[in-house]
Design an enzyme around this catalytic site. Structure first.
Site, PDB file in Angstrom:
ATOM      1  N   SER A 147      21.792 -11.551 -62.564  1.00  0.00           N
ATOM      2  CA  SER A 147      20.927 -11.148 -63.499  1.00  0.00           C
ATOM      3  C   SER A 147      19.487 -10.808 -63.042  1.00  0.00           C
ATOM      4  O   SER A 147      18.984 -11.492 -62.314  1.00  0.00           O
ATOM      5  CB  SER A 147      20.771 -12.254 -64.705  1.00  0.00           C
ATOM      6  OG  SER A 147      19.938 -11.797 -65.740  1.00  0.00           O
ATOM      7  N   TYR A 171      19.036 -21.012 -67.796  1.00  0.00           N
ATOM      8  CA  TYR A 171      19.969 -19.980 -67.639  1.00  0.00           C
ATOM      9  C   TYR A 171      19.536 -19.240 -66.392  1.00  0.00           C
ATOM     10  O   TYR A 171      20.417 -19.251 -65.421  1.00  0.00           O
ATOM     11  CB  TYR A 171      20.190 -19.079 -68.797  1.00  0.00           C
ATOM     12  CG  TYR A 171      20.893 -17.940 -68.368  1.00  0.00           C
ATOM     13  CD1 TYR A 171      22.028 -17.868 -68.198  1.00  0.00           C
ATOM     14  CD2 TYR A 171      19.905 -16.642 -68.133  1.00  0.00           C
ATOM     15  CE1 TYR A 171      22.767 -16.696 -67.740  1.00  0.00           C
ATOM     16  CE2 TYR A 171      20.583 -15.350 -67.921  1.00  0.00           C
ATOM     17  CZ  TYR A 171      22.017 -15.641 -67.634  1.00  0.00           C
ATOM     18  OH  TYR A 171      22.600 -14.492 -67.357  1.00  0.00           O
ATOM     19  N   LYS A 175      21.518 -18.853 -62.241  1.00  0.00           N
ATOM     20  CA  LYS A 175      21.651 -17.627 -61.681  1.00  0.00           C
ATOM     21  C   LYS A 175      21.111 -17.605 -60.175  1.00  0.00           C
ATOM     22  O   LYS A 175      21.888 -17.334 -59.352  1.00  0.00           O
ATOM     23  CB  LYS A 175      21.191 -16.439 -62.318  1.00  0.00           C
ATOM     24  CG  LYS A 175      21.888 -16.160 -63.606  1.00  0.00           C
ATOM     25  CD  LYS A 175      23.190 -15.417 -63.578  1.00  0.00           C
ATOM     26  CE  LYS A 175      24.255 -16.171 -64.411  1.00  0.00           C
ATOM     27  NZ  LYS A 175      25.438 -15.525 -64.315  1.00  0.00           N
TER      28      LYS A 175
HETATM   29  P1  NAD Z   1      30.306 -12.854 -72.226  1.00  0.00           P
HETATM   30  O1  NAD Z   1      29.700 -14.352 -72.935  1.00  0.00           O
HETATM   31  O2  NAD Z   1      30.560 -11.676 -73.090  1.00  0.00           O
HETATM   32  O3  NAD Z   1      31.260 -13.193 -71.009  1.00  0.00           O
HETATM   33  C1  NAD Z   1      31.273 -14.303 -70.627  1.00  0.00           C
HETATM   34  C2  NAD Z   1      32.801 -14.837 -70.300  1.00  0.00           C
HETATM   35  O4  NAD Z   1      32.832 -16.118 -69.576  1.00  0.00           O
HETATM   36  C3  NAD Z   1      33.328 -15.185 -71.799  1.00  0.00           C
HETATM   37  O5  NAD Z   1      34.440 -14.436 -72.185  1.00  0.00           O
HETATM   38  C4  NAD Z   1      33.484 -16.717 -71.839  1.00  0.00           C
HETATM   39  O6  NAD Z   1      34.502 -17.100 -72.543  1.00  0.00           O
HETATM   40  C5  NAD Z   1      33.708 -16.888 -70.323  1.00  0.00           C
HETATM   41  N1  NAD Z   1      33.432 -18.328 -69.895  1.00  0.00           N
HETATM   42  C6  NAD Z   1      32.294 -18.949 -69.939  1.00  0.00           C
HETATM   43  N2  NAD Z   1      32.433 -20.282 -69.416  1.00  0.00           N
HETATM   44  C7  NAD Z   1      33.669 -20.188 -68.976  1.00  0.00           C
HETATM   45  C8  NAD Z   1      34.298 -21.308 -68.036  1.00  0.00           C
HETATM   46  N3  NAD Z   1      33.741 -22.623 -67.893  1.00  0.00           N
HETATM   47  N4  NAD Z   1      35.563 -21.067 -67.752  1.00  0.00           N
HETATM   48  C9  NAD Z   1      36.207 -19.708 -68.175  1.00  0.00           C
HETATM   49  N5  NAD Z   1      35.492 -18.872 -68.838  1.00  0.00           N
HETATM   50  C10 NAD Z   1      34.350 -19.009 -69.092  1.00  0.00           C
HETATM   51  O7  NAD Z   1      28.978 -12.403 -71.205  1.00  0.00           O
HETATM   52  P2  NAD Z   1      28.576 -10.920 -70.516  1.00  0.00           P
HETATM   53  O8  NAD Z   1      27.475 -10.351 -71.507  1.00  0.00           O
HETATM   54  O9  NAD Z   1      30.020 -10.278 -70.531  1.00  0.00           O
HETATM   55  O10 NAD Z   1      28.095 -11.762 -69.346  1.00  0.00           O
HETATM   56  C11 NAD Z   1      28.920 -11.898 -68.212  1.00  0.00           C
HETATM   57  C12 NAD Z   1      28.168 -12.349 -66.921  1.00  0.00           C
HETATM   58  O11 NAD Z   1      27.048 -11.331 -66.733  1.00  0.00           O
HETATM   59  C13 NAD Z   1      27.415 -13.465 -67.157  1.00  0.00           C
HETATM   60  O12 NAD Z   1      27.603 -14.355 -65.921  1.00  0.00           O
HETATM   61  C14 NAD Z   1      26.172 -13.302 -67.503  1.00  0.00           C
HETATM   62  O13 NAD Z   1      25.082 -14.292 -67.128  1.00  0.00           O
HETATM   63  C15 NAD Z   1      25.994 -11.996 -66.519  1.00  0.00           C
HETATM   64  N6  NAD Z   1      24.660 -11.139 -67.278  1.00  0.00           N
HETATM   65  C16 NAD Z   1      24.927 -10.575 -68.355  1.00  0.00           C
HETATM   66  C17 NAD Z   1      23.999  -9.795 -69.134  1.00  0.00           C
HETATM   67  C18 NAD Z   1      24.100  -9.299 -70.482  1.00  0.00           C
HETATM   68  O14 NAD Z   1      23.135  -8.675 -70.861  1.00  0.00           O
HETATM   69  N7  NAD Z   1      25.075  -9.338 -70.890  1.00  0.00           N
HETATM   70  C19 NAD Z   1      22.594  -9.622 -68.074  1.00  0.00           C
HETATM   71  C20 NAD Z   1      22.903 -10.009 -66.820  1.00  0.00           C
HETATM   72  C21 NAD Z   1      23.650 -10.829 -66.295  1.00  0.00           C
HETATM   73  C1  WQD Z   2      15.494  -6.489 -75.155  1.00  0.00           C
HETATM   74  C2  WQD Z   2      13.938  -6.322 -75.689  1.00  0.00           C
HETATM   75  C3  WQD Z   2      13.091  -8.274 -76.964  1.00  0.00           C
HETATM   76  C4  WQD Z   2      15.667  -8.527 -80.109  1.00  0.00           C
HETATM   77  C5  WQD Z   2      18.193 -10.834 -72.186  1.00  0.00           C
HETATM   78  C6  WQD Z   2      18.410 -11.891 -71.277  1.00  0.00           C
HETATM   79  C7  WQD Z   2      18.624 -11.630 -70.061  1.00  0.00           C
HETATM   80  C8  WQD Z   2      19.786 -10.915 -69.712  1.00  0.00           C
HETATM   81  C9  WQD Z   2      19.952  -9.433 -70.587  1.00  0.00           C
HETATM   82  C10 WQD Z   2      21.573 -12.151 -68.996  1.00  0.00           C
HETATM   83  C11 WQD Z   2      13.068  -7.432 -75.304  1.00  0.00           C
HETATM   84  C12 WQD Z   2      12.983  -6.916 -77.836  1.00  0.00           C
HETATM   85  C13 WQD Z   2      14.974  -8.176 -79.161  1.00  0.00           C
HETATM   86  C14 WQD Z   2      14.922  -8.456 -81.627  1.00  0.00           C
HETATM   87  C15 WQD Z   2      13.281  -7.381 -80.305  1.00  0.00           C
HETATM   88  N1  WQD Z   2      20.732 -11.592 -70.065  1.00  0.00           N
HETATM   89  N2  WQD Z   2      14.050  -7.662 -79.109  1.00  0.00           N
HETATM   90  N3  WQD Z   2      13.912  -7.959 -81.376  1.00  0.00           N
HETATM   91  O1  WQD Z   2      15.358 -10.366 -73.360  1.00  0.00           O
HETATM   92  O2  WQD Z   2      15.955  -8.278 -71.928  1.00  0.00           O
HETATM   93  O3  WQD Z   2      17.457  -9.973 -71.742  1.00  0.00           O
HETATM   94  O4  WQD Z   2      19.457 -10.314 -72.109  1.00  0.00           O
HETATM   95  O5  WQD Z   2      21.192 -12.365 -67.849  1.00  0.00           O
HETATM   96  O6  WQD Z   2      18.375 -12.859 -69.050  1.00  0.00           O
HETATM   97  O7  WQD Z   2      17.110 -12.701 -71.306  1.00  0.00           O
HETATM   98  O8  WQD Z   2      17.426  -8.561 -73.851  1.00  0.00           O
HETATM   99  O9  WQD Z   2      18.097  -7.404 -75.827  1.00  0.00           O
HETATM  100  O10 WQD Z   2      17.180  -9.761 -75.906  1.00  0.00           O
HETATM  101  O11 WQD Z   2      15.671  -7.909 -75.619  1.00  0.00           O
HETATM  102  O12 WQD Z   2      12.266  -6.950 -80.157  1.00  0.00           O
HETATM  103  O13 WQD Z   2      15.600  -8.821 -82.609  1.00  0.00           O
HETATM  104  O14 WQD Z   2      14.154  -6.178 -77.278  1.00  0.00           O
HETATM  105  O15 WQD Z   2      11.749  -9.017 -77.006  1.00  0.00           O
HETATM  106  O16 WQD Z   2      11.938  -7.057 -75.286  1.00  0.00           O
HETATM  107  P1  WQD Z   2      16.291  -9.198 -72.641  1.00  0.00           P
HETATM  108  P2  WQD Z   2      17.294  -8.437 -75.255  1.00  0.00           P
END
Ligand code: NAD
Ligand code: WQD
Length: 373
Positions: A147, A171, A175
């Site tokens: 991430s 968190y 990563k």
């Molecule tokens: P999500 O929660 O929708 O998907 C994660 C999945 O992993 C879920 O289905 C959950 O049930 C499963 N899971 C969690 N722990 C588990 C375990 N112990 N055993 C088996 N399954 C398990 O999240 P997402 O948004 O799809 O994110 C997926 C990945 O991408 C994560 O690693 C997250 O850190 C990373 N990521 C997400 C974002 C984002 O904004 N969504 C941004 C950057 C990185």
């Molecule tokens: C985006 C912008 C908020 C909600 C998060 C995790 C990051 C990654 C992706 C996994 C920010 C603003 C939000 C609200 C607002 N996940 N906001 N009012 O914070 O960039 O990233 O998800 O790795 O680790 O931190 O995403 O969608 O929460 O926020 O003003 O009610 O929107 O302040 O600037 P973020 P977000």
């Protein structure tokens, strides 16, 4: 005669990103997907739906192998339970799984500050167990879901991969730790392991069919799903914009949003880079075959720009209030996507309008997520 299908195990396959990655894998008809998920944050229906998309997209002259690629071997497995993971690998035997895309994790930044040990166990310990079992079964290719949060408060925008990693939250630290673990394993066994970490920026949108998408439980904490939930009437029209005094063009935070299907396609390129015939690691300074890439568009968008884009897509008149900054937010997280473009051939093509349109299509068809109908 086409190549036999490569078995790829996707952890977290029922989640938001995992389901779209499975879609991308199945679309190629080159892979047989094995999904493991404990459904902590997802519905098993996501797996049924994504397989349905693959079946519907099969050509009229589909071969038996094409049909096989449209089916998913799905297991309910908790990755913190090593024996459960081992049982899945046992089914396919040594060398039976070509590679792993490790997506499963807990991902709520705020929650991770309250229950850090749970995050370290679920995200870090589980990754160690997975790698141990992979090694045992001679499965030595891994794509790891990292991430942009690993950059903490980055000193340079757009952010190159060479930026020092300094995650703030537990968190984010999970990563960084998992990237390190994968990298260390690739260094220790350069003739066996190959790994790539993909540092996702902010994924948004959904598959245009509206069959799969992001389905957060409770009030969404993230901006896009919250705006969708407000417009569909699931949440009150009371958006709080967290701060307008940042050093950005309109004072609100800037993020690099990319379409989840562009992000998913990045995983296909990553798998290609892990293949034995790939030259992707030829320029590695050490013997280790490990690299990390940003997956973003390289275009920063402010909170207010997102609100406006969602207003256009939904026709909904958002009311918002500017409130204080949210703890842990940084002013700007915009990727430098050049390395992934040069070395993987990755380019996020879809624009903000498409992200909003596809999110809104998913949300209107599934106002309550997977349990809407
Ligand atoms: P999500 O929660 O929708 O998907 C994660 C999945 O992993 C879920 O289905 C959950 O049930 C499963 N899971 C969690 N722990 C588990 C375990 N112990 N055993 C088996 N399954 C398990 O999240 P997402 O948004 O799809 O994110 C997926 C990945 O991408 C994560 O690693 C997250 O850190 C990373 N990521 C997400 C974002 C984002 O904004 N969504 C941004 C950057 C990185
Ligand atoms: C985006 C912008 C908020 C909600 C998060 C995790 C990051 C990654 C992706 C996994 C920010 C603003 C939000 C609200 C607002 N996940 N906001 N009012 O914070 O960039 O990233 O998800 O790795 O680790 O931190 O995403 O969608 O929460 O926020 O003003 O009610 O929107 O302040 O600037 P973020 P977000």
């Amino acid at each position: 005669m086409s190549e036999p299908l490569k078995r790829v195990l996707v952890t977290g396959g029922a989640g938001y990103i995992g389901s779209h990655v499975i879609f991308a894998l199945q679309e190629t008809r080159r892979y047989k997907v094995i999904s493991v998920d404990n459904h902590h944050n997802s519905s098993p229906k996501a797996i049924e739906r994504v397989a349905q998309i693959a079946r519907d997209n099969l050509p009229a002259n589909a071969t038996a192998q094409d049909k096989d690629s449209a089916e998913i071997d799905a297991y309910t497995v908790d990755l913190t339970q090593r024996d459960q993971v081992r049982k899945v690998f046992e089914k396919y035997g040594k060398g039976g799984i070509w590679g792993v895309i490790h997506i499963a994790a807990y991902k709520a930044v705020g929650e991770s500050t309250e229950i850090p040990l749970t995050y370290y166990e679920n995200n870090v310990a589980a990754t160690v167990y997975l790698l141990q079992v992979m090694s045992e079964f001679d499965c030595t290719r891994i794509v790891y879901s990292s991430s942009a949060t690993v950059y903490g408060t980055p000193p340079i925008i757009p952010i190159p991969e060479t930026t020092r990693l300094q995650a703030h939250s537990p968190y984010g630290k999970t990563k960084v730790m998992c990237e390190t673990i994968v990298s260390d394993l690739c260094s220790a066994e350069p003739q066996r392991f190959r790994g790539l970490s993909l540092r996702y920026f902010n994924p948004a949108g959904a598959h245009p069919s509206g069959l799969i998408g992001e389905a957060p439980i409770g009030r969404p904490g993230n901006l896009f799903p919250l705006l969708a939930a407000i417009a569909v009437g699931r949440e009150p029209n009371d958006l709080k914009v967290f701060g307008n005094d940042y050093p950005t063009p309109d004072g609100t935070c800037v993020r690099d949003y990319l379409h989840v299907l562009d992000l998913a396609k990045g995983h296909l390129l990553a798998l290609d880079a892990l293949a034995p015939e790939s030259k992707a690691f030829d320029d590695c300074p050490t013997e280790a075959r490990y690299k990390a890439y940003n997956l973003g568009r390289g275009k920063g968008m402010s909170v207010l720009q997102i609100v406006e884009a969602m207003r256009k897509a939904t026709g909904f008149d958002y009311k918002y209030e500017i409130v204080g900054r949210r703890r842990g937010d940084v002013p700007d997280l915009t990727a430098d996507p050049a390395l992934a473009e040069k070395q993987l051939g990755f380019k996020a093509e879809q624009d903000l309008e498409t992200m909003c349109k596809d999110l809104w299509n998913w949300q209107t068809k599934n106002p309550k997520g997977y349990d809407s109908n």
